[in-house]
Scaffold this motif. Structure first.
Motif, mmCIF file in Angstrom:
data_model
loop_
_atom_site.group_PDB
_atom_site.id
_atom_site.type_symbol
_atom_site.label_atom_id
_atom_site.label_comp_id
_atom_site.label_asym_id
_atom_site.label_seq_id
_atom_site.Cartn_x
_atom_site.Cartn_y
_atom_site.Cartn_z
ATOM 1 N N ALA A 154 -3.975 47.856 7.802
ATOM 2 C CA ALA A 154 -3.125 47.003 8.633
ATOM 3 C C ALA A 154 -2.931 47.573 10.038
ATOM 4 O O ALA A 154 -3.019 46.845 11.030
ATOM 5 C CB ALA A 154 -1.771 46.788 7.953
ATOM 6 N N GLU A 155 -2.665 48.867 10.129
ATOM 7 C CA GLU A 155 -2.404 49.482 11.435
ATOM 8 C C GLU A 155 -3.626 49.413 12.351
ATOM 9 O O GLU A 155 -3.501 49.140 13.544
ATOM 10 C CB GLU A 155 -1.957 50.930 11.262
ATOM 11 C CG GLU A 155 -0.595 51.059 10.598
ATOM 12 C CD GLU A 155 -0.248 52.484 10.231
ATOM 13 O OE1 GLU A 155 -0.424 53.390 11.076
ATOM 14 O OE2 GLU A 155 0.202 52.697 9.081
ATOM 15 N N VAL A 156 -4.795 49.652 11.789
ATOM 16 C CA VAL A 156 -6.025 49.630 12.591
ATOM 17 C C VAL A 156 -6.322 48.198 13.051
ATOM 18 O O VAL A 156 -6.640 47.971 14.218
ATOM 19 C CB VAL A 156 -7.212 50.233 11.817
ATOM 20 C CG1 VAL A 156 -8.512 50.046 12.589
ATOM 21 C CG2 VAL A 156 -6.968 51.706 11.531
ATOM 22 N N VAL A 157 -6.205 47.231 12.147
ATOM 23 C CA VAL A 157 -6.480 45.839 12.497
ATOM 24 C C VAL A 157 -5.497 45.374 13.574
ATOM 25 O O VAL A 157 -5.890 44.722 14.543
ATOM 26 C CB VAL A 157 -6.424 44.931 11.248
ATOM 27 C CG1 VAL A 157 -6.489 43.468 11.628
ATOM 28 C CG2 VAL A 157 -7.567 45.278 10.306
ATOM 29 N N GLU A 158 -4.240 45.748 13.440
ATOM 30 C CA GLU A 158 -3.229 45.370 14.429
ATOM 31 C C GLU A 158 -3.539 45.989 15.796
ATOM 32 O O GLU A 158 -3.481 45.322 16.831
ATOM 33 C CB GLU A 158 -1.846 45.806 13.950
ATOM 34 C CG GLU A 158 -0.714 45.400 14.865
ATOM 35 C CD GLU A 158 0.628 45.731 14.272
ATOM 36 O OE1 GLU A 158 1.502 44.849 14.304
ATOM 37 O OE2 GLU A 158 0.824 46.871 13.779
ATOM 38 N N ARG A 159 -3.906 47.268 15.803
ATOM 39 C CA ARG A 159 -4.229 47.956 17.063
ATOM 40 C C ARG A 159 -5.460 47.342 17.722
ATOM 41 O O ARG A 159 -5.473 47.072 18.919
ATOM 42 C CB ARG A 159 -4.450 49.458 16.809
ATOM 43 C CG ARG A 159 -4.701 50.239 18.114
ATOM 44 C CD ARG A 159 -5.041 51.694 17.889
ATOM 45 N NE ARG A 159 -6.381 51.817 17.318
ATOM 46 C CZ ARG A 159 -6.653 52.360 16.139
ATOM 47 N NH1 ARG A 159 -5.696 52.841 15.383
ATOM 48 N NH2 ARG A 159 -7.901 52.419 15.708
ATOM 49 N N LYS A 202 -15.465 60.593 6.740
ATOM 50 C CA LYS A 202 -14.963 60.376 8.107
ATOM 51 C C LYS A 202 -13.446 60.455 8.070
ATOM 52 O O LYS A 202 -12.789 59.702 7.360
ATOM 53 C CB LYS A 202 -15.444 59.033 8.636
ATOM 54 C CG LYS A 202 -16.974 58.989 8.655
ATOM 55 C CD LYS A 202 -17.526 57.795 9.335
ATOM 56 C CE LYS A 202 -19.048 57.898 9.264
ATOM 57 N NZ LYS A 202 -19.717 57.202 10.288
ATOM 58 N N ASP A 203 -12.897 61.363 8.861
ATOM 59 C CA ASP A 203 -11.471 61.685 8.790
ATOM 60 C C ASP A 203 -10.619 60.836 9.734
ATOM 61 O O ASP A 203 -9.974 61.354 10.642
ATOM 62 C CB ASP A 203 -11.265 63.181 9.077
ATOM 63 C CG ASP A 203 -9.874 63.655 8.702
ATOM 64 O OD1 ASP A 203 -9.213 63.003 7.872
ATOM 65 O OD2 ASP A 203 -9.430 64.679 9.261
ATOM 66 N N TYR A 204 -10.665 59.529 9.530
ATOM 67 C CA TYR A 204 -9.813 58.608 10.276
ATOM 68 C C TYR A 204 -9.737 57.301 9.497
ATOM 69 O O TYR A 204 -10.599 57.011 8.664
ATOM 70 C CB TYR A 204 -10.364 58.348 11.688
ATOM 71 C CG TYR A 204 -11.783 57.810 11.710
ATOM 72 C CD1 TYR A 204 -12.057 56.440 11.599
ATOM 73 C CD2 TYR A 204 -12.876 58.677 11.835
ATOM 74 C CE1 TYR A 204 -13.352 55.959 11.615
ATOM 75 C CE2 TYR A 204 -14.173 58.197 11.837
ATOM 76 C CZ TYR A 204 -14.402 56.834 11.726
ATOM 77 O OH TYR A 204 -15.689 56.354 11.731
ATOM 78 N N ALA A 205 -8.695 56.546 9.760
ATOM 79 C CA ALA A 205 -8.571 55.229 9.136
ATOM 80 C C ALA A 205 -9.470 54.260 9.895
ATOM 81 O O ALA A 205 -9.530 54.283 11.126
ATOM 82 C CB ALA A 205 -7.126 54.755 9.186
ATOM 83 N N THR A 206 -10.173 53.422 9.172
ATOM 84 C CA THR A 206 -11.039 52.416 9.780
ATOM 85 C C THR A 206 -10.503 51.029 9.435
ATOM 86 O O THR A 206 -9.630 50.896 8.589
ATOM 87 C CB THR A 206 -12.507 52.608 9.328
ATOM 88 O OG1 THR A 206 -13.348 51.770 10.099
ATOM 89 C CG2 THR A 206 -12.687 52.323 7.850
ATOM 90 N N ASN A 207 -11.033 50.004 10.079
ATOM 91 C CA ASN A 207 -10.487 48.658 9.879
ATOM 92 C C ASN A 207 -10.744 48.124 8.473
ATOM 93 O O ASN A 207 -9.842 47.599 7.829
ATOM 94 C CB ASN A 207 -10.974 47.690 10.957
ATOM 95 C CG ASN A 207 -12.468 47.705 11.177
ATOM 96 O OD1 ASN A 207 -13.251 48.093 10.319
ATOM 97 N ND2 ASN A 207 -12.874 47.270 12.356
ATOM 98 N N VAL A 208 -11.987 48.205 7.991
ATOM 99 C CA VAL A 208 -12.297 47.690 6.653
ATOM 100 C C VAL A 208 -13.301 48.603 5.959
ATOM 101 O O VAL A 208 -14.257 49.058 6.576
ATOM 102 C CB VAL A 208 -12.812 46.224 6.698
ATOM 103 C CG1 VAL A 208 -14.065 46.084 7.521
ATOM 104 C CG2 VAL A 208 -13.027 45.660 5.295
#
Length: 148
Positions: free
Chosen positions: A85-90, A60-66
């Motif tokens: 960090a960026e995903v969790v913050e968003r 999967k070509d995206y950053a995920t939370n965990v």
């Protein structure tokens, strides 16, 4: 009730939220979800590393939370938890959640995955979400799935 032993390696490739994640809190949140002794590494990463790992290991070509990489379930839970960090913050901002509470939820969620919990099927998801809610409430946080 005593909590299982935990050997924790806490790594900050992305240090932006390091003050929110002191070792004692991270240990407390993980221990609350552990059912057996554990040896876990928690790595807080940026979006680039999160995306690369998600693409390489899940296609999967995206950053995920965990991301949870579980190696053993018994007699010791062995796993790496990678939190972006960026995903969790968003997500926290979008859902109007306290950032530390969302990190706690992601650590609980990842720790449950490390023990074999899953949410691919509806009945599995229901069981896992109920367990997450129980743990989060016991930690003094709100129900992460309450939509109200």
């Amino acid at each position: 009730m005593s909590r299982p032993e935990l050997s924790l390696s806490l790594q900050f490739a992305d240090p932006r939220h390091k003050p929110l994640l002191p070792r004692h809190k991270v240990q407390r949140w993980i221990r609350a979800a552990l059912e057996l002794p554990g040896e876990l590494t928690v790595r807080i990463v940026d979006a680039e590393e999160g995306r690369q790992l998600n693409r390489e290991f899940r296609g999967k070509d995206y950053a995920t939370n965990v991301l949870t990489f579980d190696y053993s379930h018994e007699p010791v839970v062995g796993a790496d938890l990678v939190i972006c960090a960026e995903v969790v913050e968003r997500e926290a901002a979008e859902m109007k959640l306290d950032l530390a509470a969302h990190y706690a939820h992601m650590l609980v969620h990842g720790t449950l995955h490390a023990q074999g919990y899953d949410h691919e099927e509806d009945d599995e998801a229901e069981c896992m979400e109920a367990r997450e809610t129980e743990i989060m409430l016991a930690l003094g946080f709100a129900d992460p799935y309450f939509k109200g």
